[in-house]
Scaffold this motif. Structure first.
Motif, mmCIF file in Angstrom:
data_model
loop_
_atom_site.group_PDB
_atom_site.id
_atom_site.type_symbol
_atom_site.label_atom_id
_atom_site.label_comp_id
_atom_site.label_asym_id
_atom_site.label_seq_id
_atom_site.Cartn_x
_atom_site.Cartn_y
_atom_site.Cartn_z
ATOM 1 N N GLY A 282 0.845 -1.290 -0.012
ATOM 2 C CA GLY A 282 -0.132 -0.270 0.282
ATOM 3 C C GLY A 282 0.908 0.995 -0.113
ATOM 4 O O GLY A 282 2.062 1.125 -0.266
ATOM 5 N N VAL A 283 0.134 2.485 0.386
ATOM 6 C CA VAL A 283 0.980 3.830 0.282
ATOM 7 C C VAL A 283 0.611 4.349 1.425
ATOM 8 O O VAL A 283 -0.574 4.221 2.026
ATOM 9 N N ILE A 284 1.338 4.723 2.468
ATOM 10 C CA ILE A 284 1.397 5.308 3.786
ATOM 11 C C ILE A 284 0.874 6.640 3.716
ATOM 12 O O ILE A 284 1.251 7.601 3.146
ATOM 13 N N ALA A 285 0.135 6.746 4.891
ATOM 14 C CA ALA A 285 -0.533 8.345 5.188
ATOM 15 C C ALA A 285 -0.940 8.171 6.531
ATOM 16 O O ALA A 285 -1.508 7.233 7.065
ATOM 17 N N GLY A 286 -0.806 9.328 7.331
ATOM 18 C CA GLY A 286 -1.208 9.518 8.633
ATOM 19 C C GLY A 286 -0.210 9.173 9.789
ATOM 20 O O GLY A 286 -0.585 9.195 10.827
ATOM 21 N N LEU A 287 0.878 9.148 9.263
ATOM 22 C CA LEU A 287 2.108 9.157 10.369
ATOM 23 C C LEU A 287 1.976 10.201 11.456
ATOM 24 O O LEU A 287 2.328 9.729 12.876
ATOM 25 N N ALA A 288 1.841 11.454 11.276
ATOM 26 C CA ALA A 288 1.679 12.296 12.337
ATOM 27 C C ALA A 288 0.449 12.093 13.320
ATOM 28 O O ALA A 288 0.595 12.457 14.569
ATOM 29 N N ALA A 289 -0.801 11.610 12.632
ATOM 30 C CA ALA A 289 -1.724 11.476 13.705
ATOM 31 C C ALA A 289 -1.390 10.319 14.191
ATOM 32 O O ALA A 289 -1.909 10.478 15.658
ATOM 33 N N ALA A 290 -1.024 9.371 13.984
ATOM 34 C CA ALA A 290 -0.756 8.139 14.684
ATOM 35 C C ALA A 290 0.624 8.519 15.879
ATOM 36 O O ALA A 290 0.522 8.027 16.897
ATOM 37 N N GLU A 291 1.664 9.329 15.350
ATOM 38 C CA GLU A 291 2.533 9.887 16.496
ATOM 39 C C GLU A 291 2.028 10.665 17.691
ATOM 40 O O GLU A 291 2.142 10.510 18.870
ATOM 41 N N LEU A 292 0.942 11.470 17.185
ATOM 42 C CA LEU A 292 0.469 12.382 18.213
ATOM 43 C C LEU A 292 -0.526 11.533 19.207
ATOM 44 O O LEU A 292 -0.561 11.786 20.315
ATOM 45 N N ALA A 293 -1.200 10.519 18.643
ATOM 46 C CA ALA A 293 -1.953 9.572 19.448
ATOM 47 C C ALA A 293 -1.053 9.181 20.595
ATOM 48 O O ALA A 293 -1.388 9.079 21.842
ATOM 49 N N PHE A 294 0.259 8.430 20.520
ATOM 50 C CA PHE A 294 1.163 7.994 21.310
ATOM 51 C C PHE A 294 1.495 9.156 22.264
ATOM 52 O O PHE A 294 1.584 9.012 23.387
ATOM 53 N N GLU A 295 1.985 10.308 21.814
ATOM 54 C CA GLU A 295 2.406 11.478 22.678
ATOM 55 C C GLU A 295 1.420 12.067 23.439
ATOM 56 O O GLU A 295 1.286 12.227 24.667
ATOM 57 N N LEU A 296 0.119 12.278 23.050
ATOM 58 C CA LEU A 296 -1.041 12.688 23.854
ATOM 59 C C LEU A 296 -1.033 11.797 25.145
ATOM 60 O O LEU A 296 -1.488 11.944 26.222
ATOM 61 N N VAL A 297 -1.196 10.502 24.898
ATOM 62 C CA VAL A 297 -1.234 9.318 25.808
ATOM 63 C C VAL A 297 0.013 9.272 26.866
ATOM 64 O O VAL A 297 -0.225 9.314 28.157
ATOM 65 N N GLU A 298 1.170 9.467 26.181
ATOM 66 C CA GLU A 298 2.385 9.267 27.003
ATOM 67 C C GLU A 298 3.712 9.949 26.315
ATOM 68 O O GLU A 298 4.086 9.525 25.423
ATOM 69 N N PRO A 299 3.830 11.046 26.700
ATOM 70 C CA PRO A 299 4.720 12.130 26.184
ATOM 71 C C PRO A 299 6.340 11.451 26.184
ATOM 72 O O PRO A 299 7.035 11.757 25.381
ATOM 73 N N ARG A 300 6.523 10.381 27.172
ATOM 74 C CA ARG A 300 8.141 9.801 27.105
ATOM 75 C C ARG A 300 7.977 8.713 25.903
ATOM 76 O O ARG A 300 9.006 8.302 25.743
ATOM 77 N N ILE A 301 7.073 8.499 25.092
ATOM 78 C CA ILE A 301 7.158 7.454 24.145
ATOM 79 C C ILE A 301 7.343 8.343 22.983
ATOM 80 O O ILE A 301 7.799 9.300 22.504
ATOM 81 N N SER A 302 8.444 7.431 22.161
ATOM 82 C CA SER A 302 9.530 8.058 21.175
ATOM 83 C C SER A 302 8.970 7.323 19.839
ATOM 84 O O SER A 302 8.765 6.176 19.899
ATOM 85 N N VAL A 303 8.843 7.912 18.793
ATOM 86 C CA VAL A 303 8.388 7.175 17.591
ATOM 87 C C VAL A 303 9.286 7.654 16.557
ATOM 88 O O VAL A 303 9.820 8.762 16.282
ATOM 89 N N SER A 304 10.123 6.499 15.717
ATOM 90 C CA SER A 304 11.228 6.648 14.860
ATOM 91 C C SER A 304 10.576 6.283 13.341
ATOM 92 O O SER A 304 9.909 4.940 13.127
ATOM 93 N N ARG A 305 10.123 7.398 12.754
ATOM 94 C CA ARG A 305 9.760 6.675 11.162
ATOM 95 C C ARG A 305 10.934 6.094 10.416
ATOM 96 O O ARG A 305 12.156 6.350 10.347
ATOM 97 N N HIS A 306 10.391 5.131 9.747
ATOM 98 C CA HIS A 306 11.137 4.607 8.464
ATOM 99 C C HIS A 306 10.918 4.817 7.153
ATOM 100 O O HIS A 306 11.616 4.703 6.394
ATOM 101 N N VAL A 307 9.707 5.507 7.069
ATOM 102 C CA VAL A 307 9.260 5.926 5.770
ATOM 103 C C VAL A 307 8.263 7.162 6.050
ATOM 104 O O VAL A 307 8.090 7.646 7.145
#
Length: 282
Positions: A51-76
């Motif tokens: 497929g084609v990826i879209a929505g990474l910023a929204a996914a990252e924000l979900a983790f951040e809003l729940v727990e600011p200590r979570i880090s997300v590293s994009r590979h694409v």
């Protein structure tokens, strides 16, 4: 293709609302009782189908809003084609927060990637023609900006965003106004010089009437490729031509070959299947 990211000002209210819907007044009672408070994990988000990826910023924000200590590293990045098994991102941090945000993050990422994937498929179908694929206002309430962004990530373009940013005179407007000519004249007298005016037509006779009023674009509704080619000849470059009505990847090439400028496709936002993604221990 270059496309601007959605600003956090737009992202955060929708992501926050989705988390509130999931957490309610008691929060994630499963993670709170099963997972020790000090436990940390490392997970990866991977594609389970191409497929084609879209929505990474929204996914990252979900983790951040729940727990600011979570880090997300994009590979694409958004707009990237992926194959089954490709790792899209790696997430590290407190396990409770990771598991609490998981479903909301994947809901956004899977839904928007599904739209980007569907868009990319029909964009590919019209490759080699001058036609572009555009989406419509047939979007999920509250998620229009997200879904139109995903269309851009898939290589498509956006039609008007809402009722306020362009005039689109459709059959019911014409019926109430009394004629295409009267509807166009009323629109021209009521909007500023920066607002584009488009008219939907079902027949070549209606098209000729609309072109007599110097409109900016014409929406050629449910016409065969042969009739679309005739319509393009009538317009002769004086307005943007847009085909609509039941366009699929199987029919898109023939429609685009008629010479129209745009193919308007509603199902890429309202009916695109979710792209299957998974969050697994890395």
């Amino acid at each position: 293709m270059s496309f601007a990211p959605l600003p956090r000002l737009i992202l955060e209210p929708a992501v926050r609302a989705a988390l509130i819907e999931d957490l309610g007044v008691a929060g994630d009672i499963t993670s709170a009782t099963v997972i020790p408070a000090d436990h940390r994990s490392r997970f990866s988000i991977a594609a389970r189908q191409p497929g084609v990826i879209a929505g990474l910023a929204a996914a990252e924000l979900a983790f951040e809003l729940v727990e600011p200590r979570i880090s997300v590293s994009r590979h694409v990045e958004d707009g990237t084609p992926v194959d089954a098994g490709d790792v899209i991102a790696t997430i590290e941090g407190p396990s409770r927060g990771l598991l609490t945000a998981e479903r909301t993050a994947l809901n956004f990422l899977g839904h928007l990637s599904g739209i980007a994937t569907a868009t990319a498929g029909i964009v590919k179908a019209v490759a080699g023609t001058k036609a572009s694929i555009v989406c419509t206002r047939k979007t999920t309430p509250g998620l229009r900006a997200f879904e139109k962004y995903a269309v851009r990530a898939g290589g498509g373009m956006n039609h008007r965003f809402a009722l306020y940013d362009a005039v689109l005179i459709k059959d019911n407007h014409i019926a109430v106004a009394g004629s295409i000519t009267e509807a166009i004249r009323r629109a021209k007298s009521g909007v500023g010089h920066m607002v584009k005016i488009e008219v939907e037509v079902d027949t070549l006779e209606q098209l000729r009437e609309a072109m007599g009023e110097d409109v900016d674009a014409v929406l050629l509704d449910n016409m065969t490729p042969r009739k679309l080619a005739e319509a393009v000849g009538i317009v002769s470059g004086r307005a943007i031509t847009e085909a609509s009505g039941g366009i699929t990847p199987a029919t898109a090439a023939a429609i685009a070959a008629s010479g129209v400028d745009l193919l308007s496709v509603g199902w890429i936002t309202h009916s695109a299947p979710t792209l299957d993604l998974g969050l697994d221990a890395a």
